[in-house]
Scaffold this motif. Sequence first.
Motif, PDB file in Angstrom:
ATOM      1  N   ALA A   1      -7.784   9.264  -2.628  1.00 43.64           N
ATOM      2  CA  ALA A   1      -7.127  10.569  -2.746  1.00 43.64           C
ATOM      3  C   ALA A   1      -6.985  11.000  -4.199  1.00 43.64           C
ATOM      4  N   THR A   2      -6.872  12.296  -4.400  1.00 38.19           N
ATOM      5  CA  THR A   2      -6.479  12.799  -5.712  1.00 38.19           C
ATOM      6  C   THR A   2      -4.983  12.580  -5.899  1.00 38.19           C
ATOM      7  N   VAL A   3      -4.553  12.654  -7.140  1.00 40.63           N
ATOM      8  CA  VAL A   3      -3.131  12.512  -7.427  1.00 40.63           C
ATOM      9  C   VAL A   3      -2.328  13.578  -6.684  1.00 40.63           C
ATOM     10  N   LEU A   4      -2.793  14.814  -6.715  1.00 38.71           N
ATOM     11  CA  LEU A   4      -2.070  15.903  -6.062  1.00 38.71           C
ATOM     12  C   LEU A   4      -1.939  15.664  -4.567  1.00 38.71           C
ATOM     13  N   ASP A   5      -3.029  15.311  -3.910  1.00 39.66           N
ATOM     14  CA  ASP A   5      -2.964  15.075  -2.465  1.00 39.66           C
ATOM     15  C   ASP A   5      -2.067  13.890  -2.130  1.00 39.66           C
ATOM     16  N   ALA A   6      -2.111  12.846  -2.958  1.00 38.59           N
ATOM     17  CA  ALA A   6      -1.274  11.671  -2.701  1.00 38.59           C
ATOM     18  C   ALA A   6       0.205  12.021  -2.814  1.00 38.59           C
ATOM     19  N   VAL A   7       0.561  12.849  -3.789  1.00 38.69           N
ATOM     20  CA  VAL A   7       1.963  13.251  -3.947  1.00 38.69           C
ATOM     21  C   VAL A   7       2.407  14.098  -2.768  1.00 38.69           C
ATOM     22  N   VAL A   8       1.580  15.066  -2.386  1.00 38.22           N
ATOM     23  CA  VAL A   8       1.921  15.935  -1.254  1.00 38.22           C
ATOM     24  C   VAL A   8       2.116  15.118   0.024  1.00 38.22           C
ATOM     25  N   VAL A   9       1.180  14.199   0.296  1.00 39.32           N
ATOM     26  CA  VAL A   9       1.266  13.380   1.501  1.00 39.32           C
ATOM     27  C   VAL A   9       2.430  12.405   1.411  1.00 39.32           C
ATOM     28  N   GLY A  10       2.609  11.771   0.263  1.00 39.21           N
ATOM     29  CA  GLY A  10       3.699  10.810   0.104  1.00 39.21           C
ATOM     30  C   GLY A  10       5.057  11.451   0.274  1.00 39.21           C
ATOM     31  N   ASP A  11       5.261  12.618  -0.349  1.00 41.67           N
ATOM     32  CA  ASP A  11       6.529  13.345  -0.178  1.00 41.67           C
ATOM     33  C   ASP A  11       6.784  13.660   1.288  1.00 41.67           C
ATOM     34  N   TRP A  12       5.739  14.136   1.969  1.00 45.97           N
ATOM     35  CA  TRP A  12       5.859  14.531   3.377  1.00 45.97           C
ATOM     36  C   TRP A  12       6.249  13.338   4.245  1.00 45.97           C
ATOM     37  N   LEU A  13       5.614  12.205   4.038  1.00 46.65           N
ATOM     38  CA  LEU A  13       5.924  11.008   4.825  1.00 46.65           C
ATOM     39  C   LEU A  13       7.333  10.508   4.541  1.00 46.65           C
ATOM     40  N   LEU A  14       7.744  10.565   3.289  1.00 49.72           N
ATOM     41  CA  LEU A  14       9.089  10.111   2.934  1.00 49.72           C
ATOM     42  C   LEU A  14      10.151  11.032   3.526  1.00 49.72           C
ATOM     43  N   HIS A  15       9.942  12.336   3.413  1.00 54.65           N
ATOM     44  CA  HIS A  15      10.956  13.278   3.884  1.00 54.65           C
ATOM     45  C   HIS A  15      11.198  13.147   5.380  1.00 54.65           C
ATOM     46  N   ARG A  16      10.129  12.874   6.123  1.00 56.93           N
ATOM     47  CA  ARG A  16      10.247  12.750   7.582  1.00 56.93           C
ATOM     48  C   ARG A  16      10.519  11.321   8.022  1.00 56.93           C
ATOM     49  N   ARG A  17      10.787  10.467   7.081  1.00 57.77           N
ATOM     50  CA  ARG A  17      11.173   9.072   7.317  1.00 57.77           C
ATOM     51  C   ARG A  17      10.122   8.288   8.090  1.00 57.77           C
ATOM     52  N   HIS A  18       8.872   8.634   7.850  1.00 57.71           N
ATOM     53  CA  HIS A  18       7.788   7.847   8.433  1.00 57.71           C
ATOM     54  C   HIS A  18       7.558   6.557   7.624  1.00 57.71           C
ATOM     55  N   MET A  19       8.044   6.540   6.400  1.00 58.90           N
ATOM     56  CA  MET A  19       7.927   5.357   5.564  1.00 58.90           C
ATOM     57  C   MET A  19       9.031   5.416   4.513  1.00 58.90           C
ATOM     58  N   THR A  20       9.199   4.323   3.769  1.00 57.94           N
ATOM     59  CA  THR A  20      10.139   4.282   2.652  1.00 57.94           C
ATOM     60  C   THR A  20       9.400   3.815   1.410  1.00 57.94           C
ATOM     61  N   LEU A  21       9.963   4.127   0.253  1.00 53.32           N
ATOM     62  CA  LEU A  21       9.361   3.666  -0.998  1.00 53.32           C
ATOM     63  C   LEU A  21       9.313   2.145  -1.047  1.00 53.32           C
ATOM     64  N   GLY A  22      10.394   1.516  -0.589  1.00 53.45           N
ATOM     65  CA  GLY A  22      10.443   0.061  -0.595  1.00 53.45           C
ATOM     66  C   GLY A  22       9.379  -0.553   0.292  1.00 53.45           C
ATOM     67  N   GLU A  23       9.149   0.056   1.454  1.00 52.02           N
ATOM     68  CA  GLU A  23       8.137  -0.440   2.380  1.00 52.02           C
ATOM     69  C   GLU A  23       6.746  -0.382   1.756  1.00 52.02           C
ATOM     70  N   VAL A  24       6.446   0.732   1.109  1.00 56.40           N
ATOM     71  CA  VAL A  24       5.124   0.885   0.491  1.00 56.40           C
ATOM     72  C   VAL A  24       4.972  -0.075  -0.687  1.00 56.40           C
ATOM     73  N   ALA A  25       6.024  -0.189  -1.503  1.00 56.52           N
ATOM     74  CA  ALA A  25       5.960  -1.088  -2.655  1.00 56.52           C
ATOM     75  C   ALA A  25       5.740  -2.525  -2.216  1.00 56.52           C
ATOM     76  N   GLU A  26       6.461  -2.965  -1.195  1.00 52.40           N
ATOM     77  CA  GLU A  26       6.318  -4.335  -0.699  1.00 52.40           C
ATOM     78  C   GLU A  26       4.929  -4.558  -0.121  1.00 52.40           C
ATOM     79  N   LEU A  27       4.421  -3.596   0.619  1.00 50.33           N
ATOM     80  CA  LEU A  27       3.097  -3.733   1.204  1.00 50.33           C
ATOM     81  C   LEU A  27       2.028  -3.814   0.118  1.00 50.33           C
TER      82      LEU A  27
END
Length: 314
Positions: free
Chosen positions: A133-159
């Motif tokens: 992904a591009t940086v822009l697309d990754a930020v847009v997708v990451g924000d969206w997943l976090l806001h809807r609680r599909h994932m957490t920052l801690g979960e992604v960092a640990e993975l």
Amino acid sequence: MAPRPRIPESLRDRPFSRREALDMGVTSRQLEGGFLLRLFPQVYILRDHEMTGSDWITAATLAMPECAHLSHVSRIQALGLDIGEIWPVRFTVVGDLHLAMDDAFLHRTAALPPLDEVGVTPAAAFVQFCATATVLDAVVVGDWLLHRRHMTLGEVAELSRAQHWRPGARQVRRILPVLDGGAMSVKESEVRIRLEFAGLPRPEVNVPMMVDGELLGIGDLLVRCVMLVLEYEGRQHAESPRQFNRDIHRYASFRNNAVEYLQITNEMLSRPRVMVTQVHHRLRALGYNGPAPVFGDRWDSLTAPIPRSVRRSR
């Protein structure tokens, strides 16, 4: 002409497999009728059904063996985010399974990422997504997943630490610091990250605007150093009477209480450098004396694949 197949009601508005249909009493001859369309081997839909992106993902999943798991951007699309191309629908599988199928792609791996009842977990799909992904697309997708609680920052960092060898693991660690799960829309995320990567102050997202203990409304983005609210105005704001009226009342409250705001339209966002420059001019008018926008390396990195390190502007 073959008779119209007697398809059970539960199968009429979605793709279904041959096995499902047979189990519900549909005959093999009926499945060969002209009123059905074969999407994948042994996967059908009523010919007059209008396919959605979600339908294509469902159809491809039905055509796959159980060992193939929905993954990458397709897993994210299955959550409801309209991002990227639907085709090919992507799956992850362990081992050397070879399956030639139009509009579907198998990613082979030595060990599966975490799974849920749909496919790989959203956090795992985000790691996979960040590999290309591009940086822009990754930020847009990451924000969206976090806001809807599909994932957490801690979960992604640990993975990303536990499976550091997986494509996308190094890239996702570079993206995590610039994500913000407070963003309610992908356009808010885009405005925020473009301002930040141009070197302007990082706006806070969806901030309650209070005056004398009274809530005036929620500001999409707030540049706190000069108390400027940035409001993204998408098409839905004009097309929804309810949202349109809410906007009118919120902006009236802002004006009546001397809250400065700037509306960001889709047309402005389509010319991002112009949008950033306009925001900077408004900041200056309100007393901002920080650096001007820089459209250098960091800005350019927004539309490039995620680097191993996020470089600062020159």
